[in-house]
Design a protein around this motif. Structure first.
Motif, mmCIF file in Angstrom:
data_model
loop_
_atom_site.group_PDB
_atom_site.id
_atom_site.type_symbol
_atom_site.label_atom_id
_atom_site.label_comp_id
_atom_site.label_asym_id
_atom_site.label_seq_id
_atom_site.Cartn_x
_atom_site.Cartn_y
_atom_site.Cartn_z
ATOM 1 N N MET A 259 -41.410 -28.813 -15.235
ATOM 2 C CA MET A 259 -40.363 -29.679 -14.704
ATOM 3 C C MET A 259 -40.886 -31.046 -14.254
ATOM 4 S SD MET A 259 -37.494 -28.306 -15.198
ATOM 5 C CE MET A 259 -37.184 -26.745 -16.037
ATOM 6 N N GLU A 260 -42.077 -31.079 -13.700
ATOM 7 C CA GLU A 260 -42.688 -32.360 -13.322
ATOM 8 C C GLU A 260 -42.937 -33.209 -14.569
ATOM 9 O OE1 GLU A 260 -44.365 -35.457 -11.157
ATOM 10 O OE2 GLU A 260 -43.575 -33.630 -10.239
ATOM 11 N N GLN A 261 -43.401 -32.573 -15.631
ATOM 12 C CA GLN A 261 -43.638 -33.274 -16.902
ATOM 13 C C GLN A 261 -42.341 -33.871 -17.446
ATOM 14 O OE1 GLN A 261 -45.492 -30.806 -19.985
ATOM 15 N NE2 GLN A 261 -44.129 -31.726 -21.499
ATOM 16 N N TYR A 262 -41.265 -33.108 -17.436
ATOM 17 C CA TYR A 262 -39.984 -33.597 -17.940
ATOM 18 C C TYR A 262 -39.474 -34.764 -17.091
ATOM 19 C CZ TYR A 262 -39.877 -28.913 -20.161
ATOM 20 O OH TYR A 262 -40.163 -27.766 -20.864
ATOM 21 N N TYR A 263 -39.644 -34.639 -15.786
ATOM 22 C CA TYR A 263 -39.197 -35.692 -14.861
ATOM 23 C C TYR A 263 -39.959 -36.995 -15.116
ATOM 24 C CZ TYR A 263 -39.307 -38.257 -10.397
ATOM 25 O OH TYR A 263 -39.292 -39.230 -9.421
ATOM 26 N N GLN A 264 -41.292 -36.922 -15.221
ATOM 27 C CA GLN A 264 -42.086 -38.128 -15.460
ATOM 28 C C GLN A 264 -41.766 -38.737 -16.822
ATOM 29 O OE1 GLN A 264 -43.717 -39.650 -13.238
ATOM 30 N NE2 GLN A 264 -43.734 -38.041 -11.658
ATOM 31 N N ALA A 265 -41.451 -37.888 -17.803
ATOM 32 C CA ALA A 265 -41.054 -38.391 -19.118
ATOM 33 C C ALA A 265 -39.766 -39.189 -19.027
ATOM 34 C CB ALA A 265 -40.881 -37.219 -20.085
ATOM 35 N N ALA A 266 -38.821 -38.710 -18.211
ATOM 36 C CA ALA A 266 -37.550 -39.424 -18.045
ATOM 37 C C ALA A 266 -37.769 -40.782 -17.396
ATOM 38 C CB ALA A 266 -36.583 -38.581 -17.219
ATOM 39 N N VAL A 267 -38.644 -40.839 -16.409
ATOM 40 C CA VAL A 267 -38.959 -42.123 -15.759
ATOM 41 C C VAL A 267 -39.565 -43.088 -16.780
ATOM 42 C CG1 VAL A 267 -40.412 -43.248 -14.022
ATOM 43 C CG2 VAL A 267 -39.257 -41.089 -13.478
ATOM 44 N N GLU A 268 -40.462 -42.587 -17.609
ATOM 45 C CA GLU A 268 -41.093 -43.416 -18.634
ATOM 46 C C GLU A 268 -40.068 -43.923 -19.647
ATOM 47 O OE1 GLU A 268 -45.107 -42.625 -20.769
ATOM 48 O OE2 GLU A 268 -43.575 -41.697 -22.046
ATOM 49 N N LEU A 269 -39.222 -43.015 -20.137
ATOM 50 C CA LEU A 269 -38.247 -43.395 -21.157
ATOM 51 C C LEU A 269 -37.213 -44.368 -20.611
ATOM 52 C CD1 LEU A 269 -37.383 -42.906 -24.103
ATOM 53 C CD2 LEU A 269 -35.889 -41.083 -23.258
ATOM 54 N N ALA A 270 -36.746 -44.142 -19.393
ATOM 55 C CA ALA A 270 -35.782 -45.067 -18.791
ATOM 56 C C ALA A 270 -36.381 -46.465 -18.662
ATOM 57 C CB ALA A 270 -35.344 -44.548 -17.417
ATOM 58 N N GLY A 271 -37.676 -46.525 -18.393
ATOM 59 C CA GLY A 271 -38.345 -47.824 -18.332
ATOM 60 C C GLY A 271 -38.278 -48.565 -19.651
ATOM 61 N N MET A 272 -38.345 -47.850 -20.763
ATOM 62 C CA MET A 272 -38.231 -48.484 -22.078
ATOM 63 C C MET A 272 -36.824 -49.015 -22.301
ATOM 64 S SD MET A 272 -40.423 -45.917 -24.531
ATOM 65 C CE MET A 272 -42.001 -45.257 -24.001
ATOM 66 N N TYR A 273 -35.819 -48.247 -21.901
ATOM 67 C CA TYR A 273 -34.438 -48.704 -22.036
ATOM 68 C C TYR A 273 -34.174 -49.955 -21.193
ATOM 69 C CZ TYR A 273 -32.498 -44.671 -24.594
ATOM 70 O OH TYR A 273 -32.183 -43.739 -25.550
ATOM 71 N N ASN A 274 -34.793 -50.020 -20.032
ATOM 72 C CA ASN A 274 -34.520 -51.113 -19.093
ATOM 73 C C ASN A 274 -35.459 -52.306 -19.266
ATOM 74 O OD1 ASN A 274 -32.322 -49.912 -17.595
ATOM 75 N ND2 ASN A 274 -33.823 -48.496 -16.729
ATOM 76 N N ASN A 275 -36.226 -52.291 -20.347
ATOM 77 C CA ASN A 275 -37.213 -53.346 -20.562
ATOM 78 C C ASN A 275 -36.636 -54.499 -21.385
ATOM 79 O OD1 ASN A 275 -39.680 -54.685 -20.500
ATOM 80 N ND2 ASN A 275 -40.493 -53.581 -22.275
ATOM 81 N N GLY A 276 -35.582 -55.097 -20.863
ATOM 82 C CA GLY A 276 -35.065 -56.333 -21.443
ATOM 83 C C GLY A 276 -34.156 -56.196 -22.637
ATOM 84 N N ILE A 277 -33.619 -55.006 -22.908
ATOM 85 C CA ILE A 277 -32.659 -54.858 -23.999
ATOM 86 C C ILE A 277 -31.292 -55.302 -23.476
ATOM 87 C CG2 ILE A 277 -31.599 -53.305 -25.677
ATOM 88 C CD1 ILE A 277 -34.006 -51.492 -25.409
#
Length: 364
Positions: A259-277
Motif C-alpha cells: 500500500m505504501e508503494q501504491y501511494y507513493q506511485a500515485a504521488v509521483e504520477l500526479a506530479g507528472m499530470y500537474n507538470n505544466g500541462i
C-alpha cells in the motif's frame, strides 16, 4: 481499427491503472497452492469463513467480523441495525456517498431509512457540519477516502474530533472503508487505530486489494450477530462463499504490504499530470492514497480522441473511461496497483511529454 477509448486502453502495452485484468486466471491462481480437500463453508459457517472473519476482526481491531458477498449489502444492514437500536430512521452521509448515488435507493426502498445529506458535494464533511445538524440521526457514515471527489481525506485530528462529538451525542459512527487499506500510509496509522474511532466498519476486497468480490463488516459481537440475521434475510448466505473468501485472503496477504508503494506511485504520477500541462489538473493536487481524479478543461469527446492517439503512439494507457463533468469539462479516476511498477519510466515520461503537446495543440 480502434473505435473506443476502452478498446485502445485494453490494447495498450502498458496500462497504468489497477493490478491487471479481471479474468478467470485470478481464481485459478488462488487455488493453485491450496489443498483440494479443504472443506467449503456452508451457509456462513465452517473453518474457512470463520478463520478469515477472525483474522479480519483482529486486523481491524474489532471483537467480531462477518464476511458479506457485497459492500452494498453490508452497509445497508449496518445502518439498519443502528437505526433499529436508536428507534430513528435517519442517518447522515455525504451527498456523493455510494448508498446515495450507486445503489438504486436501496436504503430507502428496502429499509425505509431517510438520509440526511451533509456538506456540499464538492467538499468533505467537517466537524462543523456535524455540529450544525438539526436532525436527530441514528448514525453518521464517513467514507475514507471520499472517492467521488478524488479520494480526499480529512485531517486525522478532524476525524478524531468528529468521533468524539458523535460519542458525546449518542450518534453511532460507521466507516465506509472500501479503501481503508490505501489511506493508512498517509495517516501513518494502523487499521485498528483508525477503526477505533468507529462503532462499525466495512472494508472491501476487490478495490485496492484486487480480490474477486466480497466485504467484511466488523464491530461488537452483538452488532455482528444481528448482521448475520439480516445477511440471511438479504439472501447473502450463499451455500458457500469460499471462492471469494480464499481469493480475498490471498490478495490481502499479497497486496497489503504494497500500500505504501501504491501511494507513493500515485504521488509521483500526479506530479507528472500537474507538470505544466495546460488545462489538466489532479484532485487532490497531491494524492493522499493510491487514487486521484484527473480533470481536463475540455469535453469528454475531445479528451478521448487525444488519449486514443496517445495510447497508439506510446503504448501507455492512462484510463479506459472518461466522464463528462459539465460545462465543456471532463475527468477520470486513477487508481494505482501492481501494473504501475512494470512501466518503464522513460516510456511514461515520453507519454506525458506527448500528452502535453497534444493538449497544447488542441487548445490553440
Amino acid at each position: 481499427m480502434v473505435k473506443t477509448l476502452l478498446e485502445a486502453f485494453n490494447k495498450a502495452e502498458y496500462p497504468v491503472v489497477g493490478h491487471g485484468k479481471r479474468h478467470v486466471q485470478v481464481l485459478k491462481n488462488t487455488f493453485d497452492h491450496l489443498d483440494g480437500e479443504i472443506d467449503s463453508d456452508i451457509y456462513g459457517t465452517g473453518k474457512v469463513i470463520e478463520d478469515f472473519q477472525t483474522k479480519m476482526a483482529a486486523y481491524l481491531g474489532k471483537p467480531s467480523a462477518v464476511f458479506f458477498p457485497s459492500g452494498t449489502m453490508a452497509q445497508q444492514i449496518a445502518l439498519r441495525l443502528w437505526c433499529d437500536e436508536k428507534g430513528s430512521k435517519k442517518v447522515a452521509y455525504h451527498p456523493l456517498c455510494h448508498l446515495e448515488i450507486h445503489e438504486q435507493d436501496g436504503l430507502k426502498e428496502l429499509h425505509h431509512i431517510e438520509p440526511v445529506l451533509l456538506a456540499d458535494k464538492d467538499r468533505l464533511i467537517t466537524l462543523e457540519d456535524v455540529r450544525n445538524m438539526k436532525e436527530d440521526i441514528a448514525c453518521l457514515l464517513l467514507e475514507l477516502p471520499q472517492r467521488e471527489i478524488g479520494g480526499q481525506l480529512p485531517a486525522y485530528e478532524e476525524l478524531e474530533a468528529i468521533a468524539a462529538h458523535c460519542r458525546a451525542k449518542g450518534i453511532k459512527l460507521h466507516l465506509d472503508g472500501a479503501r481503508l487499506y490505501e489511506i493508512l500510509p498517509y495517516y501513518g496509522k494502523t487499521a485498528a487505530e483508525v477503526c477505533s474511532l468507529f462503532d462499525s466498519v466495512y472494508v472491501s476486497f476487490y478495490k485496492g486489494i484486487g480480490g474477486i468480490a466480497g466485504a467484511i463488516l466488523a464491530g461488537e459481537e452483538a452488532f455482528t450477530s444481528q448482521s448475520k440475521i439480516w445477511k440471511r434475510r438479504h439472501g447473502g448466505d450463499l451455500i458457500s462463499l469460499y471462492p471469494y473468501i480464499l481469493n480475498a485472503d490471498l490478495a490481502f496477504d499479497e497486496r497489503l504490504p504494497k500500500m505504501e508503494q501504491y501511494y507513493q506511485a500515485a504521488v509521483e504520477l500526479a506530479g507528472m499530470y500537474n507538470n505544466g500541462i495546460e488545462g489538466i489538473t489532479t484532485r487532490p493536487v497531491t494524492p493522499v492514497s493510491n487514487m486521484f481524479h484527473v480533470h481536463a478543461a475540455m469535453p469528454k469527446e475531445k479528451l478521448e480522441q487525444i488519449l486514443i492517439a496517445l495510447y497508439e503512439e506510446t503504448g501507455i494507457g492512462l484510463t479506459g473511461n472518461i466522464r463528462d463533468a459539465g460545462e465543456g469539462t471532463s475527468y477520470y479516476e486513477v487508481s494505482l496497483g501492481d501494473r504501475y511498477a512494470a512501466i518503464p519510466k522513460d516510456r511514461l515520461r515520453q507519454a506525458f511529454e506527448l500528452l502535453h503537446e497534444k493538449v497544447k495543440q488542441t487548445l490553440i
